[in-house]
Design a protein around this motif. Structure first.
Motif, PDB file in Angstrom:
ATOM      1  N   ASP A 107       5.885   0.969   4.532  1.00  0.00           N
ATOM      2  CA  ASP A 107       5.710   1.237   3.096  1.00  0.00           C
ATOM      3  C   ASP A 107       5.617  -0.018   2.234  1.00  0.00           C
ATOM      4  O   ASP A 107       5.423   0.092   1.019  1.00  0.00           O
ATOM      5  N   GLU A 108       5.796  -1.202   2.815  1.00  0.00           N
ATOM      6  CA  GLU A 108       5.594  -2.431   2.039  1.00  0.00           C
ATOM      7  C   GLU A 108       4.126  -2.825   2.140  1.00  0.00           C
ATOM      8  O   GLU A 108       3.488  -2.629   3.176  1.00  0.00           O
ATOM      9  N   TRP A 109       3.601  -3.374   1.069  1.00  0.00           N
ATOM     10  CA  TRP A 109       2.188  -3.731   1.010  1.00  0.00           C
ATOM     11  C   TRP A 109       1.952  -5.105   1.618  1.00  0.00           C
ATOM     12  O   TRP A 109       2.782  -6.004   1.482  1.00  0.00           O
ATOM     13  N   LEU A 110       0.781  -5.267   2.215  1.00  0.00           N
ATOM     14  CA  LEU A 110       0.300  -6.582   2.644  1.00  0.00           C
ATOM     15  C   LEU A 110      -1.022  -6.828   1.929  1.00  0.00           C
ATOM     16  O   LEU A 110      -1.953  -6.031   2.047  1.00  0.00           O
ATOM     17  N   VAL A 111      -1.067  -7.915   1.168  1.00  0.00           N
ATOM     18  CA  VAL A 111      -2.277  -8.308   0.451  1.00  0.00           C
ATOM     19  C   VAL A 111      -2.762  -9.613   1.075  1.00  0.00           C
ATOM     20  O   VAL A 111      -1.998 -10.577   1.157  1.00  0.00           O
ATOM     21  N   GLN A 112      -3.996  -9.636   1.524  1.00  0.00           N
ATOM     22  CA  GLN A 112      -4.566 -10.856   2.100  1.00  0.00           C
ATOM     23  C   GLN A 112      -5.527 -11.472   1.103  1.00  0.00           C
ATOM     24  O   GLN A 112      -6.378 -10.773   0.542  1.00  0.00           O
ATOM     25  N   LYS A 113      -5.370 -12.773   0.881  1.00  0.00           N
ATOM     26  CA  LYS A 113      -6.194 -13.480  -0.105  1.00  0.00           C
ATOM     27  C   LYS A 113      -6.866 -14.682   0.549  1.00  0.00           C
ATOM     28  O   LYS A 113      -6.405 -15.173   1.567  1.00  0.00           O
ATOM     29  N   GLN A 114      -7.930 -15.149  -0.096  1.00  0.00           N
ATOM     30  CA  GLN A 114      -8.635 -16.326   0.419  1.00  0.00           C
ATOM     31  C   GLN A 114      -8.662 -17.469  -0.586  1.00  0.00           C
ATOM     32  O   GLN A 114      -9.209 -18.537  -0.300  1.00  0.00           O
ATOM     33  N   VAL A 115      -8.073 -17.252  -1.747  1.00  0.00           N
ATOM     34  CA  VAL A 115      -7.913 -18.280  -2.775  1.00  0.00           C
ATOM     35  C   VAL A 115      -6.462 -18.212  -3.234  1.00  0.00           C
ATOM     36  O   VAL A 115      -5.751 -17.255  -2.913  1.00  0.00           O
ATOM     37  N   PRO A 116      -5.976 -19.187  -3.999  1.00  0.00           N
ATOM     38  CA  PRO A 116      -4.571 -19.163  -4.393  1.00  0.00           C
ATOM     39  C   PRO A 116      -4.120 -17.904  -5.157  1.00  0.00           C
ATOM     40  O   PRO A 116      -3.014 -17.429  -4.966  1.00  0.00           O
ATOM     41  N   ASP A 117      -4.969 -17.350  -6.003  1.00  0.00           N
ATOM     42  CA  ASP A 117      -4.610 -16.226  -6.866  1.00  0.00           C
ATOM     43  C   ASP A 117      -4.595 -14.905  -6.084  1.00  0.00           C
ATOM     44  O   ASP A 117      -5.619 -14.461  -5.581  1.00  0.00           O
ATOM     45  N   ALA A 118      -3.436 -14.266  -6.001  1.00  0.00           N
ATOM     46  CA  ALA A 118      -3.300 -13.013  -5.249  1.00  0.00           C
ATOM     47  C   ALA A 118      -4.062 -11.852  -5.883  1.00  0.00           C
ATOM     48  O   ALA A 118      -4.229 -10.806  -5.250  1.00  0.00           O
ATOM     49  N   PHE A 119      -4.530 -12.019  -7.124  1.00  0.00           N
ATOM     50  CA  PHE A 119      -5.299 -10.960  -7.777  1.00  0.00           C
ATOM     51  C   PHE A 119      -6.799 -11.077  -7.498  1.00  0.00           C
ATOM     52  O   PHE A 119      -7.537 -10.114  -7.653  1.00  0.00           O
ATOM     53  N   SER A 120      -7.269 -12.248  -7.111  1.00  0.00           N
ATOM     54  CA  SER A 120      -8.700 -12.503  -6.980  1.00  0.00           C
ATOM     55  C   SER A 120      -9.295 -11.833  -5.734  1.00  0.00           C
ATOM     56  O   SER A 120      -8.972 -12.205  -4.607  1.00  0.00           O
ATOM     57  N   ALA A 121     -10.143 -10.835  -5.966  1.00  0.00           N
ATOM     58  CA  ALA A 121     -10.883 -10.143  -4.898  1.00  0.00           C
ATOM     59  C   ALA A 121      -9.980  -9.474  -3.860  1.00  0.00           C
ATOM     60  O   ALA A 121     -10.332  -9.379  -2.687  1.00  0.00           O
ATOM     61  N   THR A 122      -8.793  -9.008  -4.292  1.00  0.00           N
ATOM     62  CA  THR A 122      -7.869  -8.360  -3.352  1.00  0.00           C
ATOM     63  C   THR A 122      -7.601  -6.894  -3.688  1.00  0.00           C
ATOM     64  O   THR A 122      -6.992  -6.190  -2.877  1.00  0.00           O
ATOM     65  N   GLY A 123      -7.942  -6.458  -4.883  1.00  0.00           N
ATOM     66  CA  GLY A 123      -7.624  -5.096  -5.306  1.00  0.00           C
ATOM     67  C   GLY A 123      -6.187  -4.929  -5.762  1.00  0.00           C
ATOM     68  O   GLY A 123      -5.741  -3.817  -6.047  1.00  0.00           O
ATOM     69  N   LEU A 124      -5.424  -6.021  -5.861  1.00  0.00           N
ATOM     70  CA  LEU A 124      -4.006  -5.937  -6.223  1.00  0.00           C
ATOM     71  C   LEU A 124      -3.808  -5.298  -7.592  1.00  0.00           C
ATOM     72  O   LEU A 124      -2.957  -4.418  -7.753  1.00  0.00           O
ATOM     73  N   GLU A 125      -4.574  -5.724  -8.585  1.00  0.00           N
ATOM     74  CA  GLU A 125      -4.388  -5.155  -9.924  1.00  0.00           C
ATOM     75  C   GLU A 125      -4.560  -3.637  -9.908  1.00  0.00           C
ATOM     76  O   GLU A 125      -3.731  -2.901 -10.453  1.00  0.00           O
ATOM     77  N   ALA A 126      -5.613  -3.156  -9.282  1.00  0.00           N
ATOM     78  CA  ALA A 126      -5.875  -1.710  -9.241  1.00  0.00           C
ATOM     79  C   ALA A 126      -4.736  -0.960  -8.548  1.00  0.00           C
ATOM     80  O   ALA A 126      -4.305   0.104  -9.024  1.00  0.00           O
ATOM     81  N   ARG A 127      -4.224  -1.505  -7.452  1.00  0.00           N
ATOM     82  CA  ARG A 127      -3.119  -0.848  -6.730  1.00  0.00           C
ATOM     83  C   ARG A 127      -1.863  -0.790  -7.593  1.00  0.00           C
ATOM     84  O   ARG A 127      -1.164   0.229  -7.607  1.00  0.00           O
ATOM     85  N   LEU A 128      -1.571  -1.889  -8.311  1.00  0.00           N
ATOM     86  CA  LEU A 128      -0.400  -1.906  -9.182  1.00  0.00           C
ATOM     87  C   LEU A 128      -0.546  -0.883 -10.303  1.00  0.00           C
ATOM     88  O   LEU A 128       0.390  -0.139 -10.613  1.00  0.00           O
ATOM     89  N   ARG A 129      -1.711  -0.855 -10.929  1.00  0.00           N
ATOM     90  CA  ARG A 129      -1.955   0.091 -12.031  1.00  0.00           C
ATOM     91  C   ARG A 129      -1.851   1.534 -11.522  1.00  0.00           C
ATOM     92  O   ARG A 129      -1.247   2.385 -12.164  1.00  0.00           O
ATOM     93  N   GLU A 130      -2.452   1.791 -10.366  1.00  0.00           N
ATOM     94  CA  GLU A 130      -2.414   3.132  -9.792  1.00  0.00           C
ATOM     95  C   GLU A 130      -0.985   3.580  -9.499  1.00  0.00           C
ATOM     96  O   GLU A 130      -0.633   4.744  -9.668  1.00  0.00           O
TER      97      GLU A 130
END
Length: 185
Positions: free
Chosen positions: A81-104
Motif C-alpha cells: 500500500d505504499e507508493w513507489l514513484v520513479q523519476k528521471q530528474v530531481p523533481d519528483a513531480f516532473s513526468a511522474t503523475g505524482l500530482e494527479a495521484r495526490l489530488r485523486e
C-alpha cells in the motif's frame, strides 16, 4: 502546526548509491534514523508513504539503473500500500503523475525527507509549494554533500544544506525538525 491524518511522507532517493564514498562528505549523519522515526509514525498511523527512486540517464551516476546503487536501501523498501514513484530528474513531480495521484487521494499536506537537500529535496519542495501543497521539509531528515558554489568557492555540506533550507523556508515550504513533526503526529 497541525499534521493532517492523511499527510503524505515523501522519502526521496534513499537508494544504495547515495552511500557511495565518491559523493564526498555529507552532513546530518543521523538523517536516516530520523527518517526511520517518521516512517514508523506514518506506518503506525496508516498515513500515506511515498518512496521516490531516481533512475539516472547517466552511466556515471550512482543511480544508473544497470547497477545496484539504483536499488532502494533495504530499510526503505516500500511496504504493501505504499507508493513507489520513479523519476528521471530531481523533481519528483516532473513526468511522474505524482500530482494527479495526490489530488485523486485528497492529499494536500506533504512531509518531505531524503536526499540531496540542495537537489531532489529542494526541487520537489519548490514544485510542491508552487502547486499549492502544504509542504514541510524536515531539516534533520535530509542531508547533502559538500559542493563548490558557482564562483568556485568550496562550501561545506552544512553550508549547502543551510542555504537550500533557507531558499525553501517561508516561500515554498515550512522547514521543521523531526521532533516537531513527531510531536504533532
Amino acid at each position: 502546526m497541525e499534521l493532517k491524518g492523511n499527510a503524505a511522507l515523501i522519502i526521496i532517493d534513499q537508494q544504495k548509491g547515495i552511500l557511495h564514498p565518491r559523493l564526498g562528505r555529507r552532513n546530518n549523519p543521523q538523517a536516516e534514523e530520523r527518517i526511520l522515526d517518521l516512517l514508523a509514525l506514518w506506518r503506525r498511523t496508516a498515513r500515506p508513504v511515498i518512496h521516490v527512486q531516481h533512475l539516472s540517464h547517466s552511466p556515471e551516476s550512482v543511480f544508473w539503473p544497470e547497477q545496484e546503487g539504483v536499488e532502494l536501501q533495504p530499510r526503505f523498501v516500500p511496504q504493501r500500500d505504499e507508493w513507489l514513484v520513479q523519476k528521471q530528474v530531481p523533481d519528483a513531480f516532473s513526468a511522474t503523475g505524482l500530482e494527479a495521484r495526490l489530488r485523486e487521494a485528497g492529499i494536500g499536506q506533504l512531509v518531505i525527507v531524503g536526499v540531496a537537500t540542495h537537489n531532489s529535496v529542494e526541487s520537489t519542495a519548490r514544485t510542491a509549494g508552487n502547486l499549492g501543497f502544504d509542504a514541510w521539509v524536515v531539516e534533520d531528515g535530509c542531508f547533502t554533500f559538500e559542493k563548490a558554489d558557482y564562483f568556485g568557492t568550496p562550501r561545506t555540506a552544512e553550508e549547502v544544506h543551510g542555504m537550500s533550507l533557507g531558499n525553501l523556508h517561508g516561500e515554498y515550504a515550512t522547514v521543521v525538525s523531526s521532533a516537531r513533526v513527531l510531536a504533532a503526529g
